[in-house]
Design a protein around this motif. Structure first.
Motif, PDB file in Angstrom:
ATOM      1  N   TRP A   1       0.831  -1.201   0.000  1.00  0.00           N
ATOM      2  CA  TRP A   1       0.000   0.000   0.000  1.00  0.00           C
ATOM      3  C   TRP A   1       0.870   1.257   0.000  1.00  0.00           C
ATOM      4  O   TRP A   1       0.608   2.210  -0.727  1.00  0.00           O
ATOM      5  CB  TRP A   1      -0.916  -0.023   1.225  1.00  0.00           C
TER       6      TRP A   1
ATOM      7  N   LEU B   1       2.413   1.700  -3.444  1.00  0.00           N
ATOM      8  CA  LEU B   1       1.392   2.164  -4.380  1.00  0.00           C
ATOM      9  C   LEU B   1       1.163   3.658  -4.221  1.00  0.00           C
ATOM     10  O   LEU B   1       1.092   4.397  -5.208  1.00  0.00           O
ATOM     11  CB  LEU B   1       0.091   1.396  -4.168  1.00  0.00           C
ATOM     12  N   LYS B   2       1.051   4.129  -2.988  1.00  0.00           N
ATOM     13  CA  LYS B   2       0.865   5.561  -2.743  1.00  0.00           C
ATOM     14  C   LYS B   2       2.055   6.359  -3.252  1.00  0.00           C
ATOM     15  O   LYS B   2       1.899   7.419  -3.857  1.00  0.00           O
ATOM     16  CB  LYS B   2       0.659   5.834  -1.243  1.00  0.00           C
ATOM     17  N   HIS B   3       3.255   5.850  -3.031  1.00  0.00           N
ATOM     18  CA  HIS B   3       4.461   6.543  -3.491  1.00  0.00           C
ATOM     19  C   HIS B   3       4.502   6.613  -5.012  1.00  0.00           C
ATOM     20  O   HIS B   3       4.833   7.648  -5.590  1.00  0.00           O
ATOM     21  CB  HIS B   3       5.714   5.847  -2.950  1.00  0.00           C
ATOM     22  N   ASN B   4       4.156   5.516  -5.680  1.00  0.00           N
ATOM     23  CA  ASN B   4       4.160   5.488  -7.143  1.00  0.00           C
ATOM     24  C   ASN B   4       3.104   6.417  -7.721  1.00  0.00           C
ATOM     25  O   ASN B   4       3.308   7.027  -8.762  1.00  0.00           O
ATOM     26  CB  ASN B   4       3.951   4.068  -7.655  1.00  0.00           C
ATOM     27  N   GLN B   5       1.964   6.523  -7.079  1.00  0.00           N
ATOM     28  CA  GLN B   5       0.919   7.423  -7.560  1.00  0.00           C
ATOM     29  C   GLN B   5       1.360   8.877  -7.450  1.00  0.00           C
ATOM     30  O   GLN B   5       1.065   9.683  -8.319  1.00  0.00           O
ATOM     31  CB  GLN B   5      -0.376   7.209  -6.777  1.00  0.00           C
ATOM     32  N   GLU B   6       2.070   9.213  -6.399  1.00  0.00           N
ATOM     33  CA  GLU B   6       2.543  10.577  -6.217  1.00  0.00           C
ATOM     34  C   GLU B   6       3.615  10.935  -7.223  1.00  0.00           C
ATOM     35  O   GLU B   6       3.692  12.070  -7.686  1.00  0.00           O
ATOM     36  CB  GLU B   6       3.079  10.766  -4.805  1.00  0.00           C
ATOM     37  N   SER B   7       4.452   9.985  -7.591  1.00  0.00           N
ATOM     38  CA  SER B   7       5.549  10.272  -8.514  1.00  0.00           C
ATOM     39  C   SER B   7       5.187  10.013  -9.961  1.00  0.00           C
ATOM     40  O   SER B   7       6.014  10.173 -10.837  1.00  0.00           O
ATOM     41  CB  SER B   7       6.777   9.440  -8.131  1.00  0.00           C
ATOM     42  N   ALA B   8       3.946   9.630 -10.233  1.00  0.00           N
ATOM     43  CA  ALA B   8       3.540   9.321 -11.609  1.00  0.00           C
ATOM     44  C   ALA B   8       3.467  10.568 -12.473  1.00  0.00           C
ATOM     45  O   ALA B   8       3.653  10.493 -13.677  1.00  0.00           O
ATOM     46  CB  ALA B   8       2.193   8.602 -11.612  1.00  0.00           C
TER      47      ALA B   8
ATOM     48  N   SER C   1       1.606  14.632 -13.306  1.00  0.00           N
ATOM     49  CA  SER C   1       0.286  15.219 -13.447  1.00  0.00           C
ATOM     50  C   SER C   1      -0.282  14.945 -14.833  1.00  0.00           C
ATOM     51  O   SER C   1       0.383  14.413 -15.718  1.00  0.00           O
ATOM     52  CB  SER C   1       0.370  16.727 -13.208  1.00  0.00           C
TER      53      SER C   1
END
Length: 78
Positions: A27, A30-37, A39
């Motif tokens: 989890w 996943l949160k880290h990857n979403q933030e670095s994906a 804009s």
């Protein structure tokens, strides 16, 4: 039935702790990857760049695959 000192209870507790730790770790990743994906603007810019590069590749393929006469005629026209 489920005595805290029984080996079965300890094994179940260890397994639950290990599985829970794995879920929490995934989890967090996943949160880290979403933030670095990036804009939506970054994604749009990358899509435009890919579209432009594909157009350039089409042009280069056309130049490479054309017969020499047509190629030299088009170069003279430029």
């Amino acid at each position: 039935m489920f005595d805290i000192d029984s080996p079965f209870t300890m094994v179940v507790a260890i397994v639950l702790i290990a599985v829970g730790a794995g879920v929490i770790q995934n989890w967090i990743k996943l949160k880290h990857n979403q933030e670095s994906a990036g804009s939506a603007e970054d994604v749009d810019a990358l899509k435009r760049e890919v579209r432009d590069l594909r157009e350039r590749v089409r042009t280069l393929e056309k130049i490479v695959t054309d017969p020499d006469e047509r190629l030299s005629r088009e170069l003279r026209d430029l």
